[in-house]
Design an enzyme around this catalytic site. Sequence first.
Site, short mmCIF file in Angstrom:
data_model
loop_
_atom_site.label_atom_id
_atom_site.label_comp_id
_atom_site.label_asym_id
_atom_site.label_seq_id
_atom_site.Cartn_x
_atom_site.Cartn_y
_atom_site.Cartn_z
N SER A 16 49.95 30.09 37.16
CA SER A 16 48.86 29.98 36.19
C SER A 16 49.31 30.17 34.74
O SER A 16 48.59 29.84 33.82
CB SER A 16 47.75 30.98 36.50
OG SER A 16 48.16 32.30 36.19
N LYS A 60 47.52 36.84 32.10
CA LYS A 60 46.77 35.78 31.41
C LYS A 60 46.90 35.99 29.91
O LYS A 60 47.31 37.02 29.43
CB LYS A 60 45.28 35.80 31.79
CG LYS A 60 44.97 35.75 33.28
CD LYS A 60 45.22 34.40 33.90
CE LYS A 60 44.88 34.43 35.39
NZ LYS A 60 45.26 33.21 36.07
#
Length: 198
Positions: free
Chosen positions: A68, A104
């Site tokens: 991700s 993230k």
Amino acid sequence: MSRMNGKRELAKDLPTAEQLKAELARRKSRAGFMRMLYSTAASLIVVAALAVIISMLFLPVLRVTGTSMTPTLANDELVVCKRRGDFKQGDIVAFYYNNKILLKRVIAVSGDTVDIKDDGTVYVNGKKLDEPYVKDKAFGECNISLPYQVPDQRIFVMGDHRSTSIDSRSSAIGCVSEEAVVGKVVMRIMPLKKLMFL
């Protein structure tokens, strides 16, 4: 005569003064070496213990799992985090989610308004976000109502690989509470050829 021979035999078996000095020096050297060895081992144990404590409390080392955050971070790379701190737009953070640690990028902080267009372009407080770290923009998995205002003491995060990342765009993860944040990623340490500050 035999008594004299006995004394000569006994004198032959006794070490000379030079031999005694050499043996004494050898034993002192060995004792010094053993002291140095114990001292070095004790120092290494203390240094290792301090490194573990510093790592656990201040600079945790984490392994990247998943894709991700590509192309910025790849699967199985090792990164170092700095505990807590003020998080700002563009920082990469590690946080707890369902007994896992996710990595993230911070897109917005408390009070900011986030809007995402169909082509994946992100706007924060009405300004288009400059995102050189994103190769392919994508709307991704988004089921929140846009524009979205970030609640107090929370941060809005997204992965750099927008089409596959599940992040604050999904109500499954939502905005991350600041208490759940492990820290800010400051450096990639493995593989060595990609060693760099982030």
